[in-house]
Design an enzyme around this catalytic site. Sequence first.
Site, PDB file in Angstrom:
ATOM      1  N   CYS A   1       0.905  -1.301   0.037  1.00 27.10           N
ATOM      2  CA  CYS A   1       0.031   0.110  -0.106  1.00 27.10           C
ATOM      3  C   CYS A   1       0.833   1.279   0.552  1.00 27.10           C
ATOM      4  O   CYS A   1       1.651   1.847   0.969  1.00 27.10           O
ATOM      5  CB  CYS A   1      -1.135   0.035   1.216  1.00 27.10           C
ATOM      6  SG  CYS A   1      -2.068   1.219   1.592  1.00 27.10           S
TER       7      CYS A   1
ATOM      8  N   CYS B   1      -0.254   3.948   2.448  1.00 28.66           N
ATOM      9  CA  CYS B   1       0.000   3.907   3.658  1.00 28.66           C
ATOM     10  C   CYS B   1       1.525   4.433   3.922  1.00 28.66           C
ATOM     11  O   CYS B   1       1.555   4.670   5.195  1.00 28.66           O
ATOM     12  CB  CYS B   1      -0.488   2.711   3.991  1.00 28.66           C
ATOM     13  SG  CYS B   1      -1.819   1.957   3.145  1.00 28.66           S
ATOM     14  N   ASP B   2       2.376   3.849   2.987  1.00 30.60           N
ATOM     15  CA  ASP B   2       3.735   3.469   3.304  1.00 30.60           C
ATOM     16  C   ASP B   2       4.750   4.722   3.133  1.00 30.60           C
ATOM     17  O   ASP B   2       5.959   4.051   3.108  1.00 30.60           O
ATOM     18  CB  ASP B   2       4.479   2.348   3.733  1.00 30.60           C
ATOM     19  CG  ASP B   2       3.375   1.038   4.555  1.00 30.60           C
ATOM     20  OD1 ASP B   2       2.465   1.872   5.703  1.00 30.60           O
ATOM     21  OD2 ASP B   2       2.918   0.298   4.058  1.00 30.60           O
TER      22      ASP B   2
END
Length: 311
Positions: free
Chosen positions: A136, A139-140
């Site tokens: 992701c 997200c990261d």
Amino acid sequence: MESNVRDVIIMGTGPGGYTAAIYMGRANLKPLVVEGYQPGGQLMITTEIENFPGFPEGIRGPELMAKMRQQAAKFDAEFLSGSVTEVDLSRSPFCITLEDGRELFTRSLIVATGANAKWLGIESEERYRGKGVSACATCDGFFFRDSKVFVVGGGDTAMEEALYLTKFASHVTLVHRREEFRSSKIMSLRASKNPKISTMLNEVVDEILGDGFKVTGIRLKNVQTGELSEHPCDGVFMAIGHAPNAELFRGQLDIDDYGYIITKKTSTETSVPGVFACGDVQDYVYRQAVTAVGTGCMAAVDAERFLESIR
Ligand code: NDP
């Protein structure tokens, strides 16, 4: 039997399911939440969440999910651990069978069973998950400033992840197992025009390399020549698709070609009145905790209105 019939059962305990439970609980509808095998959903394997509004310092995935669960319990949501093995939506009330054979009956059902990112299945991928391996970018990606990263996959998700990562990374290499991408023309064009993105075709991941603590590189294997090559990098993003957890509903609800439950535009209604779907099981575009929360709320409002309409 009437006394055993619930107003609402919620399947799934990601952000969508918990939000639906909070709203249904506050509406005094005493939701029963079936937690499934992975309570808390995908966020349980996420470390720091920095983009969930209201937590300026960031919050760990499991902690956020524990808070959501606590909030649902505060409004009398009841939790049942166990997995659903069968649903019968052809009858009213709907019948849900658990793995131990117990049958539950409900007037409305909220499906919040989520989706899982697909992984390659190699051991080094598992070992470095959260230490440079991710599925992701939203997200990261932030953790990969000025880094070299690889994105594996050849569909729209891979293009989107690669483009998103160029905001942070110094260079992004797209690795695809075939000669041609399957992504839409516009997405492929955007990626090919971006000077920070290069591509490696006909290559599969042989191994993710690391020093035991973090990713340091990737070993690729050319599918035509069998040749192995090693490339230093800081991160590897898997973008080989997602698998929605909707198999139980196949043949009973309308499902698209990728296995996602189809909901009506601007609502969470499925093809069966009284069944609502929220979160990643019906969303392949956004797939964010925040959007799952949003559709979880919508599902609860929709279910509440449905229950009023049948009283
Ligand atoms: P897709 O199934 O479209 O693509 C998956 C890609 O991963 C394919 O290129 C596939 O290769 C590759 N792949 C699968 N398994 C492996 C493996 N084991 N090893 C190596 N490579 C592998 O999934 P997406 O998530 O990209 O897209 C799903 C749907 O979501 C599509 O309809 C897409 O258009 C949509 N979407 C739309 C977006 C948008 O409009 N902005 C953004 C993201 C997704 P191969 O090609 O060889 O099969």
